[in-house]
Design an enzyme around this catalytic site. Structure first.
Site, PDB file in Angstrom:
ATOM      1  N   LYS A 121       2.822  11.373   6.951  1.00 18.25           N
ATOM      2  CA  LYS A 121       1.978  11.160   8.127  1.00 18.25           C
ATOM      3  C   LYS A 121       2.493  11.872   9.365  1.00 18.25           C
ATOM      4  CE  LYS A 121      -0.288   6.953   6.478  1.00 18.25           C
ATOM      5  NZ  LYS A 121      -1.527   7.625   6.065  1.00 18.25           N
TER       6      LYS A 121
ATOM      7  N   PHE B  29       0.863  -1.179   0.000  1.00 18.90           N
ATOM      8  CA  PHE B  29       0.000   0.000   0.000  1.00 18.90           C
ATOM      9  C   PHE B  29       0.900   1.228   0.000  1.00 18.90           C
ATOM     10  CE2 PHE B  29      -2.309   3.550   1.703  1.00 18.90           C
ATOM     11  CZ  PHE B  29      -3.475   3.510   0.963  1.00 18.90           C
TER      12      PHE B  29
ATOM     13  N   ASP C 243       9.607   2.949   1.752  1.00 21.27           N
ATOM     14  CA  ASP C 243       8.411   3.726   2.078  1.00 21.27           C
ATOM     15  C   ASP C 243       8.151   3.587   3.574  1.00 21.27           C
ATOM     16  OD1 ASP C 243       5.879   4.720   2.556  1.00 21.27           O
ATOM     17  OD2 ASP C 243       4.971   3.832   0.780  1.00 21.27           O
TER      18      ASP C 243
END
Length: 420
Positions: free
Chosen positions: A275, A161, A246
């Site tokens: 984030k 993801f 990531d």
């Protein structure tokens, strides 16, 4: 579970009537005709939040065990982050990159130092960081590695993801995320996660980069075998391609280290962050890389109006300041043992298995007891917020500011909903 005392009406932002004009049920119903139905939220309407606790419009309080998918690593409204944002709001919030501003150099210097890399490309959302990383890797392949024009490939892992853009869902293996958005962007090769042999077979002279999550979050907090990240690093070095990590969910303290790759002492060529970098206040993301990699970009070849804006830089610098002490990494490591012990005690009592690193866990619930969604709804009634993924798996990722008592209370609540 005992929540902290509810703040008085006078201490809240706005009057108590501001959020009480419509009930939670009324507000949820009001969304349906005017909001795209791209999410299926739990039936709670948050009106206020502080630390690890949120409060709905009726004043019910909940322990937040999701933390905005790690965007709230430092809790809701951390005083140092709120202070940095307020201070910057009184100065300047946006210039665009058409001009320099006084916060950007410091932010980039601090982030490069924190990660041990050289240069920073500031962006906004996590998906933008991944898209930017892909562009940079392809440009590097053509300008530095010498791959023929339009032939660069990037190897990715199944069950990944990385975001929701058309390019990113092009190499997703999740039918819900991918189906219906073609034609898909070419240039990607998908191999099984945690499989070095398959990865090596997929890499060739056209490979610009290997892009992986050190821990797969959306897949259910899937942790690779010891040595996998080291193997990826060695393989990419031998093949003369880039290793892109990531760490948008796994980074910035979540796993008990500043970065998840540090568990194997690995330094990637390119690091993707987001984030928690915005402290739950503003969207902040970044591509951080070796100088040789990011120097392939020249003026006009890539950009973002809001990327690296003064408000984002101020908050990002404050986040880096919190991490620079090591306090939050230590808390995640120490409380992670409490989380692991608690979940281990539930195995065979409704939990069929779990994976955990630091304050991050994916717990697989016995399907006979309900889906992950149903378990999340039962926990909501217990005053605990979690989110399901992939059937009967629930994710636990509380703010790193949680106390041991609060963490234990949330695990006890999970035990109750599974065994009552």
């Amino acid at each position: 579970m005992t929540a902290p005392a509810r703040p008085s009406a006078a201490s809240r932002n706005g009057s108590p009537q501001d959020s009480a004009t419509r009930s939670s049920a009324e507000l949820i119903r009001a969304e349906a005709p005017v909001l795209a139905h791209n999410y299926h939220p739990l039936p709670v309407v948050v009106a206020r939040a502080e630390g690890v606790w949120v409060e709905d419009v009726e004043g019910r309080r909940y322990l937040d065990m999701l933390a905005g998918y790690s965007a709230l690593n430092f809790g809701h409204r951390h005083p140092a982050l709120i202070e940095a944002a307020h201070r910057q709001l009184d100065q300047v919030t946006l210039t665009s990159r058409a001009f320099h501003h006084d916060r950007l150099a410091g932010f980039a210097e601090e982030l490069a130092a924190l990660t041990g890399l050289d240069m920073v490309l500031p962006m906004n959302t996590g998906a933008e960081a991944v898209e930017s990383g892909i562009k940079v890797a392809r440009k590097w392949a053509y300008d530095v590695k010498g791959v023929a024009p339009d032939q660069a490939t990037i190897v990715v892992a199944a069950d990944n993801f990385h975001g929701r853009t058309t390019t990113l869902v092009s190499f997703s293996t999740d039918p819900t995320a991918r189906a219906g958005y073609g034609p898909y962007t070419p240039g990607f090769r998908v191999v099984p996660y945690n499989d070095l042999a398959a990865l090596e077979a997929a890499v060739d002279e056209t490979t610009a980069a290997v892009l992986i999550e050190p821990i797969q979050g959306e897949a259910g907090v899937v942790i690779p075998d010891d040595g996998y990240l080291t193997g990826v690093r060695e393989l990419t070095r031998r093949a003369g391609c880039l290793f892109i990590a990531d760490e948008i969910q796994s980074g910035l303290g979540r796993t008990g280290r500043t970065l998840a790759v540090e568990h194997e002492s690995v330094v990637p060529d390119v690091l993707l962050l987001g984030k928690a970098l915005g402290g739950g206040i503003v969207p902040v993301s970044a591509v951080v890389a070796r100088r040789e990699v990011l120097e392939v970009l020249h003026p006009g070849e890539h950009g973002s109006t809001f990327g690296g804006n003064p408000l984002a830089a101020a908050v990002g610098s404050a986040v880096i300041g919190l991490l620079s002490t090591g306090e939050f990494q230590r808390r995640a490591a120490e409380l992670g043992e409490v989380l692991r012990t608690g979940l281990d005690g539930l195995v065979g009592k409704g939990v069929t298995g779990f994976r955990a690193r630091g304050l991050w866990a994916g717990a697989d619930v016995d399907p006979a007891l309900g889906t992950g969604r149903e378990i999340s709804e039962r926990l909501l009634r217990e005053g605990v917020l979690v989110k399901d993924t992939h059937g009967s798996t629930i994710r636990l990722a509380p703010p790193l500011t949680i106390t041991e008592d609060e963490l234990s209370a949330s695990i006890d609540a999970l035990g109750r909903v599974l065994n009552d």
